[in-house]
Scaffold this motif. Structure first.
Motif, mmCIF file in Angstrom:
data_model
loop_
_atom_site.group_PDB
_atom_site.id
_atom_site.type_symbol
_atom_site.label_atom_id
_atom_site.label_comp_id
_atom_site.label_asym_id
_atom_site.label_seq_id
_atom_site.Cartn_x
_atom_site.Cartn_y
_atom_site.Cartn_z
ATOM 1 N N UNK A 309 0.825 -1.205 0.000
ATOM 2 C CA UNK A 309 0.000 0.000 0.000
ATOM 3 C C UNK A 309 0.861 1.258 0.000
ATOM 4 N N UNK A 310 2.111 1.116 0.394
ATOM 5 C CA UNK A 310 3.015 2.266 0.331
ATOM 6 C C UNK A 310 3.186 2.729 -1.106
ATOM 7 N N UNK A 386 1.925 1.991 5.674
ATOM 8 C CA UNK A 386 2.813 0.905 5.276
ATOM 9 C C UNK A 386 4.028 0.836 6.217
ATOM 10 N N UNK A 387 4.532 2.012 6.568
ATOM 11 C CA UNK A 387 5.654 2.030 7.509
ATOM 12 C C UNK A 387 5.217 1.412 8.831
ATOM 13 N N UNK A 388 3.999 1.766 9.261
ATOM 14 C CA UNK A 388 3.491 1.214 10.518
ATOM 15 C C UNK A 388 3.370 -0.306 10.418
ATOM 16 N N UNK A 389 2.918 -0.793 9.259
ATOM 17 C CA UNK A 389 2.800 -2.248 9.051
ATOM 18 C C UNK A 389 4.138 -2.953 9.241
ATOM 19 N N UNK A 390 5.204 -2.287 8.751
ATOM 20 C CA UNK A 390 6.505 -2.933 8.865
ATOM 21 C C UNK A 390 7.066 -2.852 10.281
ATOM 22 N N UNK A 391 6.407 -2.065 11.126
ATOM 23 C CA UNK A 391 6.815 -1.986 12.528
ATOM 24 C C UNK A 391 8.070 -1.150 12.765
ATOM 25 N N UNK A 392 8.439 -0.327 11.799
ATOM 26 C CA UNK A 392 9.638 0.491 11.951
ATOM 27 C C UNK A 392 9.277 1.823 12.630
ATOM 28 N N UNK A 393 9.299 1.811 13.949
ATOM 29 C CA UNK A 393 8.838 2.979 14.702
ATOM 30 C C UNK A 393 9.716 4.214 14.495
ATOM 31 N N UNK A 467 -3.735 -4.572 -4.028
ATOM 32 C CA UNK A 467 -2.802 -5.121 -5.011
ATOM 33 C C UNK A 467 -3.515 -5.626 -6.262
ATOM 34 N N UNK A 468 -4.707 -6.213 -6.110
ATOM 35 C CA UNK A 468 -5.420 -6.719 -7.277
ATOM 36 C C UNK A 468 -5.927 -5.565 -8.143
#
Lengths: 475, 213
Positions: A309-310, A386-393, A467-468
């Protein structure tokens, strides 16, 4: 669906360029506007057809259609706005028929760059944008604009040689430059591709205004005529990012992809940070807008690098920023023609002189800095999600801080220009319809991008279905 | 392993680059980049004799015609009408120190290439192209004159095309042609802008401070 529709995208502006240089030079404006409108219609058709894959010399996926529509739209409104702006240009470097011809060719090179099926040709067309646009920067023939045009030509051309190296490296690894094959074939020599991505980042990044290679950007944006600045900021920078993204995506699925992601995110954050810090302290309002473009490009690069989604958010931001920023540059043109200066301290209390322009300018500034419900907000929201999804605070914190700092910095200055105390009272100016209508249309479109897409995308279900829905350009 | 002719020509290419680095006059710089292109053109022929790849002959011809003759000719025509542009406004002391920097760049570039690029591209002779690329960047960064910077840009293109020929032979010909055309376009724009810059130099030295920050 065949190659003909792709030809319809770039042939009209090409024909317009030829008509524009006919002796007499009266047809340039009409031909360019017609060329832009036809190009937009063909681009929209291509976008709606959901074209996917290779079509002879061309290649299309979800990314291509969106960028074609954006490029042709901004081109159309910019040549139309030129009808207003050029009346105020004195001592031009070029005859105006050459101006329109170069604008047309500038658009042609960008349109071709995002639809050809060959990495080498993409490089060639991105490089060709420099040739078609450099003289436009110097149009007003001031010492500063000539100097800016030279810095632009030199820095960007030198930088792009690095991306030529990247093309060579891709060929070394894969033995082909055809995108339709590159996207299917597995990476033969991933480490060579990683080098290619590095060189592409430096080369195309130079043209996209990625720090620390951005030195040309504020100069060219502030010295070019406003319609040209709008084309630079709205569509040239994303075209260059597109070229980078095509190389970047080749690493997907290899052990080096994470390294390439980190590299791109690092440069993206640095760009946004540098721009945000400088933006609020500018004295020249066109330079301020230029730094805002840099900030947007930095965040867009982060979005593309993160994928998912990023990347969708980045694409939404590209489109919405193009409309909003072109609007802001048109308004800056209106301001410049009345105040005859780019110095913000001399432009105060605009609201009393340029009523419509002032409010449009304020809204455009809010739009480009990501105020809801404009599309840029939606794009940035998705990138941050998307950044939040990756957990990179830490990354999330830095990006959020940049967002807030840039928002406050730019809008504080814009409000000062609008409502600050004017040095001397001056009567209101009668604003021309064209000079207000075109920025209003583009601003409305940047709002529309946000309003139409937001309800479907903001919910978790909407995000999952993305994505679809994006024509497969995402991982 | 390449022949001695290739090695010799590669060395000549680097020597011209170093000569340009230490040159404070404009006309010799342009002539040097022209000479460099002639050496490079010969180098492509030598590589052809080894590999038999006809594309290299084509590359050689374009290099000779465009960067060896046409483009330098256009640039020299810019220098001649106005005698006072003959010398760049550099102190010779600064130029002397730049030669030292250039020599250091050669060494650092070679080390960098061997450490980082060589494992990936496995073509040791390409180190010359890499060093040339760095020297061209140095020239562009350290000079102010439009025509000298443009010579640096030509040198940079020489470096990239040499790099391509050494590590990825068989790169589509279309690329080479288009690159040559692009260079021509950039130089054409450069020549126009250079004339404008000259015109402004004759005026009062106005402040370029607006272009900062």
């Amino acid at each position: 669906m065949d190659q003909a529709i792709f030809a319809l995208v770039f042939v009209p502006p090409l024909a317009a360029a030829m008509v524009s240089i006919l002796p007499g030079g009266r047809a340039g404006l009409a031909a360019s506007v017609a060329g832009g409108a036809l190009s937009l219609a063909a681009s929209a058709l291509l976008f709606l057809s959901g074209a996917q894959g290779r079509y002879g010399y061309f290649y299309a996926d979800g990314l291509t259609g969106v960028l074609l529509v954006t490029i042709s739209s901004i081109f159309l409104t910019s040549v139309a706005y030129s009808a207003f702006y050029l009346k105020r240009v004195e001592g031009s470097l070029l005859h105006f028929r050459w101006y329109y011809a170069l604008m047309d060719l500038f658009a042609v090179t960008m349109l071709l760059a995002v639809m050809v099926n060959d990495l080498g040709l993409i490089w060639i067309f991105v490089e060709a944008t420099t040739v078609t646009s450099a003289l436009l920067v110097a149009l007003e023939r001031q010492r500063t604009s000539v100097e800016a045009a030279w810095r632009y030509t030199l820095i960007v051309s030198s930088g792009l040689a690095a991306s030529l190296l990247s093309v060579v490296l891709v060929y070394l690894s894969q033995g082909t430059l055809q995108m339709s094959e590159l996207l299917v074939d597995p990476a033969a020599r991933p480490v060579v591709l990683l080098l290619a991505v590095g060189f592409a980042l430096v080369g195309y990044g130079t043209k996209a205004g990625i720090a620390p290679m951005h030195a040309w950007l504020p100069d060219a944006h502030s010295e070019a005529p406003s319609p040209v600045s709008a084309m630079f900021s709205g569509i040239l920078l994303p075209t260059s990012l597109y070229a980078f993204y095509r190389t970047f995506a080749l690493l997907r699925g290899t052990q080096y992809f994470a390294a390439a992601q980190d590299l791109a995110i690092g440069f993206g954050v640095l760009t946004a940070l540098v721009a945000a810090l400088i933006m609020g302290h500018q004295r020249n309002y066109k330079r301020m807008l230029a730094y805002s473009s840099m900030e947007n490009m930095g965040l867009i690069l982060v979005g593309f690098a993160l994928g998912g989604i990023g990347a969708v958010g980045a694409l939404i931001q590209v489109v919405s920023h193009a409309f909003a920023k072109s609007s802001a540059f048109y308004e800056s043109g209106n301001i410049l023609t009345v105040y005859r200066t780019k110095d913000m301290s001399s432009v105060k209390g605009m609201e009393g002189r340029l009523r419509y322009t002032t409010y449009l300018f304020l809204l455009s500034c809010m739009s480009v800095t990501g105020a809801p419900p404009f599309g840029v907000f939606l794009g940035e929201f998705m990138i941050l999600s998307r950044v939040a999804q990756t957990g990179n605070v830490p990354l999330l914190t830095v990006l959020a801080a940049i967002y807030v700092y840039a928002f406050v910095g730019l809008n504080r200055q814009a409000i000062g220009m609008a409502f600050g105390e004017a040095r001397e009272a001056a009567p209101p100016v009668r604003e021309e319809v064209l000079s207000v209508l075109l920025p209003a249309v583009n601003l409305a479109l940047s709002l529309l991008v946000g309003l139409l897409l937001a309800p479907g995308l903001m919910g978790a279900a909407g995000l999952a279905s993305l994505p679809a829905a994006t024509g497969g350009f995402l991982p | 392993m390449h022949s001695e002719a290739v090695g010799l020509l590669e060395m000549m290419v680097v020597m011209t680059a170093l000569y340009m680095q230490g040159q404070s006059y404009i006309e010799p710089s342009i002539k040097a980049v022209s000479l460099q292109s002639v050496f490079l053109s010969a180098l492509f022929v030598a590589l052809y004799l080894e590999s038999g790849d006809v594309g290299l002959l084509f590359l050689s011809a374009i290099t000779l015609a465009m960067r060896g003759a046409v483009v330098p000719y256009m640039m020299l025509r810019q220098v001649r009408p106005s005698g006072r542009t003959l010398r760049e406004t550099e102190s010779s002391q600064r130029i002397a120190s730049l030669i030292v920097v250039g020599a250091m760049v050669v060494m650092a570039g070679y080390a960098l290439f061997t450490l980082i690029l060589l494992p990936a591209v496995s073509a040791p002779s390409a180190s010359v192209a890499f060093v040339l690329l760095l020297l061209s960047f140095l020239l562009i960064i350290t000079r102010h004159n439009t025509l000298v910077q443009m010579s640096g840009y030509l040198e940079e293109e020489n470096a990239v095309l040499l790099f391509g020929a050494l590590i990825a032979p068989g790169l589509p010909l279309l690329m080479e042609v288009a690159v040559a055309l692009d260079i021509f376009g950039v130089v054409l724009v450069g020549v126009i802008i250079s004339a404008e810059r000259e015109a402004f130099r004759t005026l009062e030295p106005e402040d370029l401070e607006q272009l900062s920050g």
